[in-house]
Design a protein around this motif. Structure first.
Motif: not given
Length: 162
Positions: A126-140
């Motif tokens: 959960c923690y890793k997936r949240i971080n990953h998805l937030e990075e995608i949103l920041k970038t895209h």
């Protein structure tokens, strides 16, 4: 079947088949479907159920769309018996079994498992997936599917009790 010419003397039945297509109803007790996407597993189950092929236990590990797989099982009278996460080579996998009379998942359980609240690997995922998805949103920027998944993950994170 060239692989096993006398399978009745053997405890294992092997078939080369598209899903359960070449299995007969009640020919086996357990069916394992893993390493496929949830849509493909759902299609395999749909064809089997359409032909009245219902087995005692399904052991499943879809790569995605876990909710779709669980939905077709529930529609056909199955519930979840065991449900957990596994970690292999840095990849998290949802693995669950379904039987008649098993637990019907509610809320986030259909996405993350009936034991997600107490599964230490789910918490890590959960923690890793949240971080990953937030990075995608920041970038895209804005992405509806990602925002929807993030909302579910934050909700599930709030339900974790370990």
């Amino acid at each position: 079947n060239k692989l096993m010419t006398n399978y009745k003397e053997c405890n294992n039945i092997c078939r080369v088949s598209d899903g359960c297509d070449k299995l007969l109803p009640n020919e086996v007790d357990n069916v394992v479907l893993a390493g496929l996407g949830g849509n493909e597993i759902t299609n395999i189950l749909f064809r089997a159920f359409k032909e009245n092929k219902q087995y005692k236990k399904y052991i499943l590990s879809p790569n995605k769309d876990v909710d779709k797989v669980k939905a077709i099982l529930i529609q056909n009278g199955y519930g979840i018996k065991e449900d957990q996460y596994a970690l292999e080579a840095g990849v998290y996998y949802s693995i669950f079994s379904a039987i008649k009379g098993g637990t019907i998942p509610i809320g986030n359980e259909i996405y993350y498992g009936i034991n997600f609240r107490t599964d230490p690997l789910f918490k890590e995922f959960c923690y890793k997936r949240i971080n990953h998805l937030e990075e995608i949103l920041k970038t895209h920027g804005h992405a509806e599917g990602i925002e929807k998944e993030l909302k579910r993950l934050y909700e599930a994170k709030g339900e974790v009790i370990i």
